[in-house]
Design a protein around this motif. Structure first.
Motif, PDB file in Angstrom:
ATOM      1  N   TRP A   1       0.840  -1.287  -0.036  1.00 43.16           N
ATOM      2  CA  TRP A   1       0.012  -0.056  -0.081  1.00 43.16           C
ATOM      3  C   TRP A   1       0.747   1.357   0.022  1.00 43.16           C
ATOM      4  CZ3 TRP A   1      -0.834   3.197   4.517  1.00 43.16           C
ATOM      5  CH2 TRP A   1      -1.621   4.198   4.447  1.00 43.16           C
ATOM      6  N   LEU A   2       1.856   1.232   0.746  1.00 42.63           N
ATOM      7  CA  LEU A   2       2.812   2.381   0.937  1.00 42.63           C
ATOM      8  C   LEU A   2       3.663   2.649  -0.244  1.00 42.63           C
ATOM      9  CD1 LEU A   2       4.239   1.870   4.702  1.00 42.63           C
ATOM     10  CD2 LEU A   2       2.844   3.832   3.726  1.00 42.63           C
ATOM     11  N   GLY A   3       3.898   1.692  -1.072  1.00 41.90           N
ATOM     12  CA  GLY A   3       4.896   1.752  -2.255  1.00 41.90           C
ATOM     13  C   GLY A   3       3.865   2.304  -3.480  1.00 41.90           C
ATOM     14  N   ARG A   4       2.546   2.369  -3.534  1.00 44.32           N
ATOM     15  CA  ARG A   4       1.870   2.742  -4.626  1.00 44.32           C
ATOM     16  C   ARG A   4       1.961   4.077  -4.951  1.00 44.32           C
ATOM     17  NH1 ARG A   4      -3.545   4.502  -5.957  1.00 44.32           N
ATOM     18  NH2 ARG A   4      -4.166   4.730  -3.935  1.00 44.32           N
TER      19      ARG A   4
ATOM     20  N   ASP B   1       8.120  10.713  -9.099  1.00 44.13           N
ATOM     21  CA  ASP B   1       6.930  10.048  -8.417  1.00 44.13           C
ATOM     22  C   ASP B   1       6.762  10.388  -7.151  1.00 44.13           C
ATOM     23  OD1 ASP B   1       6.538   9.049 -10.958  1.00 44.13           O
ATOM     24  OD2 ASP B   1       7.373   7.288 -10.837  1.00 44.13           O
ATOM     25  N   VAL B   2       5.573  10.381  -6.678  1.00 47.58           N
ATOM     26  CA  VAL B   2       5.072  10.330  -5.219  1.00 47.58           C
ATOM     27  C   VAL B   2       4.317   9.350  -4.889  1.00 47.58           C
ATOM     28  CG1 VAL B   2       3.898  11.888  -3.974  1.00 47.58           C
ATOM     29  CG2 VAL B   2       5.053  13.035  -5.525  1.00 47.58           C
ATOM     30  N   THR B   3       4.612   8.590  -3.773  1.00 47.62           N
ATOM     31  CA  THR B   3       3.945   7.635  -3.338  1.00 47.62           C
ATOM     32  C   THR B   3       2.809   7.812  -1.902  1.00 47.62           C
ATOM     33  OG1 THR B   3       5.766   6.920  -1.875  1.00 47.62           O
ATOM     34  CG2 THR B   3       5.861   6.124  -4.176  1.00 47.62           C
ATOM     35  N   VAL B   4       2.370   6.619  -1.840  1.00 49.32           N
ATOM     36  CA  VAL B   4       1.419   6.877  -0.745  1.00 49.32           C
ATOM     37  C   VAL B   4       2.408   7.092   0.669  1.00 49.32           C
ATOM     38  CG1 VAL B   4       0.027   5.550   0.992  1.00 49.32           C
ATOM     39  CG2 VAL B   4      -0.348   5.559  -1.426  1.00 49.32           C
ATOM     40  N   ARG B   5       3.496   6.428   0.628  1.00 51.19           N
ATOM     41  CA  ARG B   5       4.408   6.474   1.486  1.00 51.19           C
ATOM     42  C   ARG B   5       4.929   8.077   1.997  1.00 51.19           C
ATOM     43  NH1 ARG B   5       7.410   2.583   3.208  1.00 51.19           N
ATOM     44  NH2 ARG B   5       7.431   1.511   1.202  1.00 51.19           N
ATOM     45  N   ASP B   6       5.003   8.767   0.859  1.00 53.17           N
ATOM     46  CA  ASP B   6       5.365  10.089   0.997  1.00 53.17           C
ATOM     47  C   ASP B   6       4.485  11.136   1.712  1.00 53.17           C
ATOM     48  OD1 ASP B   6       7.791   9.532  -0.550  1.00 53.17           O
ATOM     49  OD2 ASP B   6       6.752   9.768  -2.326  1.00 53.17           O
ATOM     50  N   ILE B   7       3.078  10.821   1.292  1.00 50.95           N
ATOM     51  CA  ILE B   7       1.975  11.494   2.018  1.00 50.95           C
ATOM     52  C   ILE B   7       1.689  10.924   3.333  1.00 50.95           C
ATOM     53  CG2 ILE B   7      -0.515  12.056   1.742  1.00 50.95           C
ATOM     54  CD1 ILE B   7       1.398  13.076  -0.554  1.00 50.95           C
ATOM     55  N   ALA B   8       2.018   9.747   3.527  1.00 54.19           N
ATOM     56  CA  ALA B   8       1.895   9.217   5.023  1.00 54.19           C
ATOM     57  C   ALA B   8       2.959   9.821   5.866  1.00 54.19           C
ATOM     58  CB  ALA B   8       1.846   7.915   5.208  1.00 54.19           C
ATOM     59  N   SER B   9       4.146  10.254   5.557  1.00 49.49           N
ATOM     60  CA  SER B   9       5.220  10.690   6.098  1.00 49.49           C
ATOM     61  C   SER B   9       4.711  11.964   6.561  1.00 49.49           C
ATOM     62  CB  SER B   9       6.484  10.762   5.576  1.00 49.49           C
ATOM     63  OG  SER B   9       6.545  11.516   4.532  1.00 49.49           O
ATOM     64  N   LEU B  10       3.947  12.739   5.466  1.00 48.83           N
ATOM     65  CA  LEU B  10       3.764  14.195   5.853  1.00 48.83           C
ATOM     66  C   LEU B  10       2.613  14.454   6.762  1.00 48.83           C
ATOM     67  CD1 LEU B  10       3.552  17.144   5.145  1.00 48.83           C
ATOM     68  CD2 LEU B  10       2.120  16.585   3.222  1.00 48.83           C
ATOM     69  N   TYR B  11       1.490  13.411   7.119  1.00 53.81           N
ATOM     70  CA  TYR B  11       0.378  13.608   7.643  1.00 53.81           C
ATOM     71  C   TYR B  11       0.362  12.428   8.659  1.00 53.81           C
ATOM     72  CZ  TYR B  11      -3.766  16.054   9.439  1.00 53.81           C
ATOM     73  OH  TYR B  11      -4.528  16.526  10.267  1.00 53.81           O
ATOM     74  N   VAL B  12       1.092  12.411   9.594  1.00 49.88           N
ATOM     75  CA  VAL B  12       1.229  11.052  10.503  1.00 49.88           C
ATOM     76  C   VAL B  12      -0.001  10.689  11.454  1.00 49.88           C
ATOM     77  CG1 VAL B  12       3.627  11.390  10.308  1.00 49.88           C
ATOM     78  CG2 VAL B  12       2.257  12.231  12.224  1.00 49.88           C
TER      79      VAL B  12
END
Length: 570
Positions: free
Chosen positions: A358-361, A414-425
């Motif tokens: 999921w994080l890598g998408r 490329d921006v992944t779900v992981r990048d957004i999850a790290s922004l809004y924890v």
């Protein structure tokens, strides 16, 4: 010449016994038995026992020893803690392992399980069952996903979830088990759970339906007395989901808008009968602290330390009560070279695989690298992304947001779900309220207390008040303003404008924020009674993911709508 001195009691007794001139065979046996009994009475040592308590706290869903956002190895996680626990149990097989809460929320692993695939057994309960935990004290973040998720995880645990002060609404009846009693080497050990009472101020009301949170100090006094008098506990352990409310070096109390959010010191000082206080909630590491008659300890966060406490007891004979004669505690650090327990890794591996997929998408692109490093000191494009999403999703005039992770980074490309999850924890949801211009300014003034009173020559970074969490420093989008640190706290917001014009105090605006703020979290009380215009059940993190997935491109330049003024530099 050395004179040998007898015990007065023994000399007197021997004189009486030996004073008989004629002694029958039976009498001879009596004399011998009496002398032997007297000697054995004086030489019998009291019974001794040791109770070992191990504790974790604020695990926040961390099992694997790696950082989900940087994908680098990390010295934390329950799998590594498990190795320490098993090492200790080789010498102390009856050691009791307890957890002090904030356990099922806080990592991508926990989030993916709760929100995307909640059918299997909760991964934290799976691992904790395998480690033989004896209790878990309910933390405030156990409620983040709602009561259905909470009760599912609770029912999957092979140990009780404790909270003596979480009661059924309108009663004093605990909604969860208040305590558990375990016997170790003949010693009755009572473990009492107490939860921080600030949850109604942080949580969505439907996540705590039918529950109230009683005063933690009063609850501790009530249930410690019950454990001592009714359950006949020889040892009482208070496993708290709360920390210390005072800096013991300075005497300064920690500021909190929630009464008794942290009350560990007050409980230790005022509630008699507690031997050991285990703390949580504040993410601090406290190896050993004696307050009054109690020993206090806290194991940090995310499984970076394990508390070990040893209570030494004795009693004169089996008919007497045990009493604690010595106690000690320490925090055992999880290190980079601590091997993770293979059984725990194997149990949770399927959950980990699904989370990583999921994080890598990939969901979008960015023309430039965006970083949150200075996002609390200047307007940045990475935080503007959060603001833009909140404005769009809530059809709002103004958005309020904080930088939760200053290490967040969105790469170029490329921006992944992981990048957004790290922004809004955090698992916050969106709330839009009606605020007047005066209330919005009040919120911004409250936020600006993040900086200490002005001192010439110091930069904004040097004026940060480190006692205030950075996640409580909100900035606004949709209005233009400056924070003039040369002015006193409460009067720092200047040149506040909406659509190019000075914002009138009575102008009503649609303001987007999160549920934590709307409930007064961080001391933002101006939101509490504001009319709700829109409320989303989706987490803001998911709203950002959906926005990037739909729009594909992330704006790389900040709007530069706010600035900090310190004099010569801005």
């Amino acid at each position: 010449m050395i004179a040998h001195r007898r015990s007065p009691r023994l000399s007197s007794t021997l004189s009486i016994l030996l004073g008989f001139r004629a002694v029958s065979v039976a009498g001879a046996f009596f004399v011998a038995a009496a002398v032997q009994g007297l000697a054995s009475t004086e030489s019998v040592a009291p019974e001794r026992a040791v109770v070992t308590i191990l504790a974790t706290a604020d695990l926040h869903g961390h099992v694997f020893p790696h950082d989900y956002f940087t994908q680098r190895p990390a010295a934390y996680g329950l799998a590594k803690v498990a190795t320490l626990v098993r090492q200790i149990r080789r010498a102390a097989p009856e050691a009791l392992l307890v957890d002090c809460g904030d356990t099922i929320q806080g990592s991508p692993l926990a989030y993916y399980h709760a929100r995307h695939d909640n059918t299997p057994v909760d991964p934290m309960m799976l691992a904790m069952n395998a480690l033989g935990y004896v209790s878990l004290t309910i933390g405030n973040h156990e409620f983040n996903y709602g009561l259905d998720v909470l009760h599912k995880a609770r029912n999957e645990a092979a140990f009780p979830w404790l909270s003596a002060n979480t009661v059924r609404a309108g009663t004093s009846e605990p909604a969860f088990a208040p305590f558990v009693v375990r016997e170790v080497d003949g010693v009755r050990v009572g473990i009492l759970g107490i939860t921080t009472p600030g949850i109604p101020g942080w949580e969505n009301p439907d996540h705590i339906t039918g529950l109230e949170f009683a005063d933690p100090v009063d609850s501790a006094a009530r249930w410690v007395a019950h454990l001592r008098e009714t359950e006949h506990a020889d040892v009482v352990v208070a496993a708290l989901h709360m920390g210390m409310e005072e800096n013991l070096r300075t005497g300064r109390r920690e500021e909190s808008p929630t009464p008794r959010e942290n009350a560990a010191l007050e409980i230790a000082r005022t509630v008699s009968g507690i031997d050991l206080v285990l703390m949580a909630h504040t993410h601090r590491e406290v190896s050993a602290l004696v307050v009054g008659d109690a020993l206090l300890a806290q194991p940090g966060r995310w499984g970076d330390h394990l508390v070990r406490a040893d209570l030494h007891l004795e009693r004169p004979d089996a008919a007497s009560r045990w009493r604690v004669i010595a106690r000690s505690s320490r925090t055992i650090p999880v290190r980079a070279d601590t091997s993770p327990d293979p059984e725990i890794l194997a149990l949770v591996q399927p959950y980990e695989d699904a989370t990583q997929a999921w994080l890598g998408r990939a969901i979008g692109t960015s023309a430039a690298e965006l970083r949150a490093t200075d996002s609390r000191l200047r307007d940045t494009a990475i935080l503007d992304l959060v603001q833009r999403v909140q404005l769009d999703a809530g059809s709002a005039d103004v958005s309020m947001a904080a930088s939760f992770n200053t290490s967040a980074r969105i790469p170029a490309g490329d921006v992944t779900v992981r990048d957004i999850a790290s922004l809004y924890v955090y698992d916050n949801t969106l709330v839009v309220v009606a605020l007047t211009g005066a209330q919005l300014k009040e919120a911004l003034e409250h936020s600006a207390r993040y900086f200490r009173p002005f001192q010439p020559g110091l930069s904004a970074a040097e004026l940060v008040d480190t006692s205030i969490p950075g996640y409580n420093f909100d900035v606004a989008e949709g209005v233009d303003y400056a924070i003039d640190l040369r002015r006193p706290p409460g009067d720092r917001i200047v040149d506040l404008r909406f659509q190019g014009e000075p914002l009138a105090p009575d102008r009503v605006l649609r303001v987007a924020t999160n549920n934590y703020r709307h409930n007064g979290g961080g001391g933002y009380t101006m939101y509490r009674d504001a009319p709700i215009l829109h409320k989303s059940s989706a987490e803001i993190r998911d709203l950002i993911i959906e926005w990037v997935d739909r729009n594909r491109t992330i704006p790389a330049e900040p709007t530069k709508n706010w600035r900090i003024v310190t004099g010569d530099t801005e």
